[in-house]
Scaffold this active site. Structure first.
Site, PDB file in Angstrom:
ATOM      1  N   GLN A  98      91.771   5.085 -77.522  1.00  0.00           N
ATOM      2  CA  GLN A  98      92.375   3.778 -77.782  1.00  0.00           C
ATOM      3  C   GLN A  98      93.703   3.645 -77.063  1.00  0.00           C
ATOM      4  OE1 GLN A  98      94.480   4.480 -82.047  1.00  0.00           O
ATOM      5  NE2 GLN A  98      92.250   4.796 -82.048  1.00  0.00           N
ATOM      6  N   GLU A 117     104.658   5.065 -80.527  1.00  0.00           N
ATOM      7  CA  GLU A 117     104.578   5.984 -81.661  1.00  0.00           C
ATOM      8  C   GLU A 117     104.870   7.414 -81.210  1.00  0.00           C
ATOM      9  OE1 GLU A 117     100.580   4.913 -82.676  1.00  0.00           O
ATOM     10  OE2 GLU A 117      99.714   6.582 -81.576  1.00  0.00           O
ATOM     11  N   ARG A 195      90.337  -0.326 -79.045  1.00  0.00           N
ATOM     12  CA  ARG A 195      89.374   0.755 -78.902  1.00  0.00           C
ATOM     13  C   ARG A 195      88.623   0.600 -77.583  1.00  0.00           C
ATOM     14  NH1 ARG A 195      86.646  -0.518 -83.666  1.00  0.00           N
ATOM     15  NH2 ARG A 195      88.139   0.218 -85.168  1.00  0.00           N
TER      16      ARG A 195
END
Length: 323
Positions: A98, A117, A195
């Site tokens: 992803q 992240e 995805r």
């Protein structure tokens, strides 16, 4: 009066998840799988709830709205939304391959923040691996073709994973957490995921899970990336504990904290940003003014700006994050 706030996490039962968060980290649930535990979240898809004290049962978002955004600190004042989301992720099986959008694309297409992240690997089975970008530079056309003919994994960079590794995943980085990995993730408060490959799996409805190919083609960087899985620096500012800087970017700063022998360690109150503290192993006691709180493995506390200085003691490994 502001005080440390222990949080109860919303849980997610995605098909690739395992049972470690329930069995080892105290995440009570009747779900067969507990794939994710959203430890610090004001996101609409799963909000943290105050677990104890005078505001028990209130969502963290409602508490912030009541007390005012000044408790988030000056760094957060220009943002309309709460900036961070912190998760435990138990990948019994591999997650989909992803990618996440950046701020500009996410605001325009999804109506929310982008998603940069970082991962701290809490545990990994022998031989565990994850996907981190590409092994070689490819064109948009080749990327699309390999998605369509199921050869994408041939050009993905697959990296061995070990406990204590750190991975910084900037928006636009193709990635996938592999089977047998347990991580703590700090990210922008976003749930936008595109995805591109899912191993042919089907969802609860018996149909293949949706792919988001065109969006992924728009946002994915296709050049190989540098990779450093070690902490950025060791910090000596706090005596009595071991403190390591794991990641620092425009959206978050994260530290790894080790407390030993129940020695009391003094921490200055956050001034520029709130902080959160998540216990990865062991247990700690937090004292702030007249407030005392015990935190066990798997628990998270939110520390608002204006709370005052605090003391930690314990035998524990923790992740500390701020905006």
């Amino acid at each position: 009066m502001l005080y440390p706030i222990k949080l109860q996490a919303p849980l997610k039962d995605y098909l690739w998840g395992g049972t470690r968060l329930r069995e080892e980290y105290g995440k009570a649930s009747e779900m067969e799988k507990v794939a994710e535990s959203w430890e610090l979240s004001c996101h609409k898809d799963g909000e943290s709830i105050i677990a104890e004290g005078r505001d028990k049962g209130l969502t963290l978002a409602a508490y912030i709205e009541r007390e005012g955004r000044q408790i988030l600190g000056p760094r957060c004042q220009s943002q309309q939304e709460f900036p961070l989301l912190i998760k435990f992720i138990d990948a019994k099986d591999s997650l989909s391959v992803q990618v996440h959008p950046d701020n500009e694309y996410a605001a325009r297409v999804e109506g929310e923040q982008g998603k940069t992240e970082m991962w701290y690997v809490m545990d990994a089975e022998p031989g565990a691996r994850l996907i981190y970008g590409f092994a070689k530079e490819i064109s948009r056309e080749e990327f699309k073709e390999r998605i369509e003919n199921n050869t994408l994994l041939e050009v993905c960079r697959q990296v061995p994973v070990h406990k204590g590794d750190v991975f910084f995943i900037e928006a636009g980085t193709l990635h996938a957490i592999g089977a047998g990995i347990l991580i703590c993730e700090v990210q922008q408060s976003s749930n936008s995921t595109y995805r591109v490959y899912d191993y042919g799996r089907v969802g609860a409805d018996g149909k293949p899970r949706e792919l988001h190919i065109e969006k992924a083609l728009d946002v994915t960087g296709r050049k190989p990336l540098e990779l450093n899985t070690s902490p950025l620096a060791e910090i000596d500012l706090v005596k009595g504990c071991k403190l390591s800087l794991l990641a620092k970017c425009d959206y978050f700063t994260t530290y790894h904290l080790e407390l030993k022998d129940w020695e009391a360690v003094e921490f200055k109150a956050p001034e520029e940003s709130f902080r959160s503290l998540t216990v990865l192993s062991g247990s700690i006691r937090l004292e702030a003014g007249e407030e005392e709180m015990d935190l066990a493995k798997g628990e998270t506390v939110f520390l608002p700006v204006g709370m005052g200085d605090y003391t930690l003691m314990g035998e524990a490994e923790c992740l500390m994050a701020e905006h």
